[in-house]
Design a protein around this motif. Structure first.
Motif, short mmCIF file in Angstrom:
data_model
loop_
_atom_site.label_atom_id
_atom_site.label_comp_id
_atom_site.label_asym_id
_atom_site.label_seq_id
_atom_site.Cartn_x
_atom_site.Cartn_y
_atom_site.Cartn_z
N THR A 59 -81.88 3.29 33.98
CA THR A 59 -82.81 2.40 33.24
C THR A 59 -84.07 3.14 33.04
O THR A 59 -84.64 2.82 31.93
CB THR A 59 -82.99 1.47 34.70
N PHE A 60 -84.48 4.14 33.70
CA PHE A 60 -85.41 4.97 33.45
C PHE A 60 -85.28 5.76 32.07
O PHE A 60 -86.28 5.94 31.12
CB PHE A 60 -86.03 5.79 34.31
N VAL A 61 -84.07 6.24 31.88
CA VAL A 61 -83.84 7.12 30.77
C VAL A 61 -83.74 5.98 29.44
O VAL A 61 -84.51 6.50 28.40
CB VAL A 61 -82.55 7.71 30.76
N ILE A 78 -79.09 11.83 24.28
CA ILE A 78 -79.49 11.32 25.44
C ILE A 78 -78.46 11.40 26.47
O ILE A 78 -78.61 11.76 27.79
CB ILE A 78 -80.14 9.81 25.48
N LEU A 79 -77.14 10.96 25.94
CA LEU A 79 -76.16 10.90 26.89
C LEU A 79 -75.65 12.24 27.34
O LEU A 79 -75.34 12.48 28.52
CB LEU A 79 -75.09 9.94 26.47
N ASN A 80 -75.77 13.04 26.39
CA ASN A 80 -75.14 14.53 26.85
C ASN A 80 -76.25 15.35 27.83
O ASN A 80 -75.76 16.08 28.63
CB ASN A 80 -75.14 15.54 25.48
N ILE A 141 -89.15 13.51 27.07
CA ILE A 141 -87.95 12.38 27.09
C ILE A 141 -86.71 13.04 27.54
O ILE A 141 -85.71 12.63 28.43
CB ILE A 141 -87.89 11.30 25.95
N LEU A 142 -86.27 14.25 26.67
CA LEU A 142 -84.84 14.94 27.33
C LEU A 142 -85.03 15.71 28.49
O LEU A 142 -83.96 15.47 29.15
CB LEU A 142 -84.88 15.90 25.99
N GLY A 143 -86.33 16.08 28.83
CA GLY A 143 -86.44 16.68 30.21
C GLY A 143 -86.19 15.56 31.50
O GLY A 143 -85.65 15.57 32.33
N ALA A 144 -86.68 14.29 31.10
CA ALA A 144 -86.74 13.07 32.01
C ALA A 144 -85.06 13.01 31.99
O ALA A 144 -84.45 12.59 33.29
CB ALA A 144 -87.27 12.23 31.77
N SER A 145 -84.44 13.07 31.03
CA SER A 145 -82.92 12.70 30.76
C SER A 145 -82.19 13.67 31.69
O SER A 145 -81.33 13.30 32.56
CB SER A 145 -82.39 12.47 29.41
#
Length: 311
Positions: A59-61, A78-80, A141-145
């Motif tokens: 959800t957060f991603v 993002i999935l990767n 964003i990518l770090g959060a992912s």
């Protein structure tokens, strides 16, 4: 003559998709709990572990993805970062911790923070090395992912092991573990790696990742937040002893009173809230620094430049 046909417009990402993901996932998680208790079917336990562990991180991603800066951030990327970052991060951190951390002292918490944050940062840099435009917001964003992927797989492990108790399988214990970790997960791994991602991208260009003094300080600071987060129960325990007195044995207060238990719990949650607030304010400052950054920033004058091979 070749006849040209009008091209369909590109698909538009609907806003607040994260909200639908959360509610649908929550309903499925609750339905799984009800059916397990109604039927006693153990085959549904993996479903409960996976849905409960991934609901909040996914959800957060999705929420963060809606706030991306450039078009280079695609659902596939993002999935990767979420899956590969989570799996590789958990495996590498577990391997390094088993060989490097032998002591049982409080410094173990700092060692865990240093190892896990280094692993997540390395995975993030490797998976995003071919991005042409490195915006600070996209780095966050990518770090959060990557961080939320790490948190999801870690929560799944904790939830699974909590199922086994001295009295047999305990679905209630599993559910309680998922609830607690889901509540605190937005302020842990995802937040810390988002800070590192933003700082990493702020000093990097299309041709290089640059390891600057600011990035090193951010890594050490995030690792320290991680250590305080993991060790907050121990800190709360010793603060309770300082205020009320008592004896500690095997990491627990011997014959604690009801007031001591309440105070230790309260101090632990206050400490976690302080660590979370520091992380949120830090991430906000990192993202806002994008406004002061020129469109095509030159590489920093100081720092170690890591060349990136173009695809």
């Amino acid at each position: 003559m070749a006849e040209s046909y009008p091209q369909p417009p590109p698909p538009v990402m609907r806003r607040r998709a994260w909200l639908r993901i959360f509610w649908i996932g929550l309903v499925l998680w609750l339905a799984t709990i009800v059916i397990i208790f109604a039927t006693g079917n153990p085959n549904l336990v993996p479903t409960l572990v996976l849905v409960g562990s991934f609901l909040v991180p996914v959800t957060f991603v999705a929420w963060a993805f809606e706030r991306r800066e450039t078009g280079e951030l695609t659902p596939g990327l993002i999935l990767n970062t979420f899956i590969a970052g989570g799996v590789v991060g958990v495996l590498a951190a577990s391997l390094l911790e088993s060989y490097l951390l032998r002591s049982s002292s409080a410094l173990v918490f700092l060692g865990v923070g240093l190892i896990e944050e280094a692993v997540k940062l390395a995975v993030l840099a490797f998976l995003t090395r071919h991005l042409h435009q490195k915006a600070i917001r996209d780095g966050a964003i990518l770090g959060a992912s990557v961080g939320f992927g790490f948190a999801a797989f870690e929560t799944a492990g904790y939830a699974f092991t909590s199922l086994f108790t001295a009295h047999g399988l305990s679905v209630s214990q599993l559910v309680a573990t998922e609830v607690v970790r889901s509540v605190i997960s937005p302020f842990g791994h995802g937040l810390w790696t988002a800070i590192l991602g933003g700082v990493l991208f702020s000093s990097s260009t299309r041709e290089h990742f640059t390891i600057t003094g600011r990035l090193i300080l951010a890594y050490l600071g995030v690792s320290l937040l991680h250590a305080f987060w993991d060790g907050m129960r121990v800190i709360a325990l010793y603060l309770t002893l300082l205020f009320t007195g008592g004896v500690v044995r095997h990491g627990r207060i011997v014959h604690p009173t009801g007031g001591q238990v309440l105070l230790a719990t309260l101090l632990e949650w206050i400490g976690l809230a302080i660590v979370a607030l520091i992380g949120l304010l830090w991430l906000r400052a990192v993202v806002r620094s994008e406004r002061r950054r020129p469109p095509h920033p030159p590489p920093p004058e100081s720092g170690w430049r890591v060349p990136i091979r173009h695809p």
